[in-house]
Design an enzyme around this catalytic site. Structure first.
Site, PDB file in Angstrom:
ATOM      1  CE  LYS A  32     -44.398  29.661 -20.243  1.00  0.00           C
ATOM      2  NZ  LYS A  32     -44.504  29.167 -18.952  1.00  0.00           N
ATOM      3  CG  HIS A  88     -49.777  25.705 -22.094  1.00  0.00           C
ATOM      4  ND1 HIS A  88     -50.887  26.894 -21.889  1.00  0.00           N
ATOM      5  CD2 HIS A  88     -49.157  25.756 -20.908  1.00  0.00           C
ATOM      6  CE1 HIS A  88     -50.627  27.170 -20.656  1.00  0.00           C
ATOM      7  NE2 HIS A  88     -49.761  26.491 -20.246  1.00  0.00           N
ATOM      8  CG  ASP A 148     -47.385  28.051 -27.635  1.00  0.00           C
ATOM      9  OD1 ASP A 148     -46.511  28.518 -26.967  1.00  0.00           O
ATOM     10  OD2 ASP A 148     -47.945  27.468 -26.730  1.00  0.00           O
ATOM     11  CB  CYS A 193     -51.839  24.415 -18.586  1.00  0.00           C
ATOM     12  SG  CYS A 193     -51.879  25.487 -16.953  1.00  0.00           S
ATOM     13  CD  GLN A 226     -42.107  25.814 -21.883  1.00  0.00           C
ATOM     14  OE1 GLN A 226     -40.847  26.002 -21.603  1.00  0.00           O
ATOM     15  NE2 GLN A 226     -42.891  25.963 -21.024  1.00  0.00           N
TER      16      GLN A 226
HETATM   17  C1  LIG Z   1     -46.141  25.603 -24.483  1.00  0.00           C
HETATM   18  C2  LIG Z   1     -46.801  26.758 -23.561  1.00  0.00           C
HETATM   19  N1  LIG Z   1     -47.695  27.530 -24.274  1.00  0.00           N
HETATM   20  C3  LIG Z   1     -48.332  28.622 -23.751  1.00  0.00           C
HETATM   21  C4  LIG Z   1     -47.946  28.820 -22.245  1.00  0.00           C
HETATM   22  C5  LIG Z   1     -48.742  29.939 -21.611  1.00  0.00           C
HETATM   23  O1  LIG Z   1     -47.946  30.958 -21.182  1.00  0.00           O
HETATM   24  P1  LIG Z   1     -48.241  32.180 -20.496  1.00  0.00           P
HETATM   25  O2  LIG Z   1     -48.804  31.707 -19.334  1.00  0.00           O
HETATM   26  O3  LIG Z   1     -46.694  33.084 -20.344  1.00  0.00           O
HETATM   27  O4  LIG Z   1     -49.113  32.891 -21.329  1.00  0.00           O
HETATM   28  C6  LIG Z   1     -47.212  28.094 -21.841  1.00  0.00           C
HETATM   29  C7  LIG Z   1     -46.846  28.205 -20.294  1.00  0.00           C
HETATM   30  O5  LIG Z   1     -46.574  27.330 -19.436  1.00  0.00           O
HETATM   31  C8  LIG Z   1     -46.406  27.056 -22.275  1.00  0.00           C
HETATM   32  O6  LIG Z   1     -45.538  26.191 -21.891  1.00  0.00           O
END
Ligand SMILES: Cc1ncc(COP(=O)(O)O)c(C=O)c1O
Length: 394
Positions: free
Chosen positions: A213, A111, A187, A351, A190
């Site tokens: 999430k 992401h 990270d 993203c 998910q």
């Molecule tokens: C794999 C992953 N990393 C990071 C993020 C960023 O999350 P946040 O917008 O809650 O900071 C997301 C959001 O969809 C994501 O799916």
């Protein structure tokens, strides 16, 4: 509580089919009630006052933070409350003592929130190696292993892809990092909502996730750290032990990373969300989503003009499936799904622009993502509606 019982706690599911949980999950009534209770019954700031409300609020806030840490198996480390995954990753990027010539290894599955902080470090002389998956999105661990060198300070990878749903072998990656003396950031945006997670067993150094999430409120999340050696992003009230006009001593542990008033109601709500998931059982959550995901992939894969992105159906996945409909922009498909069948999905690049380019999908995909409240009937409605769209019947 069984998974079938939980749906009544999500009133939004009465009116529509919500298949966008990878962006933000719905939140159940007990989570909302926990936050309302704080605001109506014991609202006060935490870690500051001596009066009775301050004592109750402080106690409940700290308990909530401990419960969240325990939910991810993080008893051995430190959990700092963060606004979201992006902030947690940014805190690591800003808090490590980088030197020119250091290297970061990451992947093209990331992401933007786990890519941009590292790309920005290039301005400070840090090299960034980005491991590419194959054309189907499979990552070859040997490529990653070859990239991690003695001067690699950090490896930053996602636990589960928000586009393809694939789960990465983070335990094995942790082993590679240990052998080479590199730190590992995972990270978990998910993974925490969908899989049993145990950060200590995984062997990572930093683990970042978002509350919104995983049934929790927006504006909440966490940064778990094995040690507490990062330089805090912010300093100020609440983060210090003592201050003179000549300097200050930071508070120990997580407190040094929580300058200013934290999201008190949000953290209490997030702990309630973790308890809600724990009541159902993360193994049950995972199995439920595996079944839905298999049904979704099987149903879409046989439709003419519909292509499911990513590796084979038997690859380990969370309930995230990306697909395209020939001759149609993903936004168009998403709009028709909403208007014709009240099916809400995400469309576009999610993203993950470099990944989309790499997969040859510059316009992105349609992405359907499931959660505990998703039913197989809803999956069937999605498949039937996509079939009608692909045949241009609606
Ligand atoms: C794999 C992953 N990393 C990071 C993020 C960023 O999350 P946040 O917008 O809650 O900071 C997301 C959001 O969809 C994501 O799916």
């Amino acid at each position: 509580m069984t998974i079938g019982d939980c749906r009544v706690d999500f009133p939004i599911t009465r009116d529509l089919i919500y298949l966008d949980s990878a962006a933000t999950s719905l939140t159940p009534k007990p989570v909302v009630q926990a936050m309302v209770e704080y605001d109506l019954r014991y609202r006060a700031n935490v870690g500051r006052g001596m009066h009775r409300l301050a004592a109750v609020a402080t106690h409940r806030y700290r308990d909530a933070r401990d419960a969240i840490r325990s939910f991810i198996g993080g008893e051995v480390g430190t959990l700092a409350v963060a606004r979201n995954t992006t902030e947690a990753i940014g805190a690591v990027a800003a808090g490590l003592p980088w030197q020119r010539g250091d290297r970061v290894v990451t992947t093209m599955l990331e992401h933007h929130s786990n890519l941009l902080p590292w790309l920005r470090l290039r301005e400070r002389g840090v090299a960034v190696d980005i491991i590419r998956p194959d054309a189907a999105g499979n990552l070859d661990l040997a490529d990653l292993e070859a990239a991690v060198r003695d001067d690699t300070r950090l490896v930053a990878v996602t636990h589960a892809s928000n586009v393809l749903g694939t789960v990465l072998p983070v335990g094995e990656i942790a082993g590679i990092c240990r052998d080479r003396g590199a730190r590992l950031l995972v990270d978990g945006a998910q993974s925490v909502p969908h899989l049993p997670v145990d950060v200590a067993a995984m062997g990572c150094d930093y683990f970042c996730f978002s509350g919104h999430k995983m049934l929790g409120p927006t504006g909440t999340g966490g940064l778990w750290m094995l040690g507490s050696d990062l330089e805090p992003l912010f300093v100020g009230g609440g983060a210090v032990e003592s201050v003179t006009d000549g300097g200050y001593t930071l508070a120990p542990g997580e407190q040094r990373y929580e300058a200013g008033t934290p999201p008190i109601a949000g953290t209490i709500g997030l702990a309630r969300a973790a308890a809600y998931l724990r009541d159902i059982g993360m193994d049950t959550v995972r199995r439920h989503e595996e079944r839905l995901c298999a049904r979704l992939i099987d149903g879409l894969a046989v439709l003419d003009g519909v292509t499911v992105a990513g590796p084979d159906a038997d690859t380990e996945r969370i309930g995230v499936v990306s697909f395209t409909v020939e001759g149609m922009h993903p936004h168009e498909v998403a709009q028709i799904l909403d208007e014709a069948a009240a099916v809400l999905v995400r469309s576009g690049h999610h993203c993950c622009q470099p990944l989309m380019e790499h997969l040859g999908l510059p316009e992105g995909t349609v992405r359907a993502s499931t959660y505990i409240y998703t039913t197989k009937e809803e999956i069937d409605t999605l498949i039937a509606t996509v079939e009608e769209i692909s045949r241009r019947m609606i």
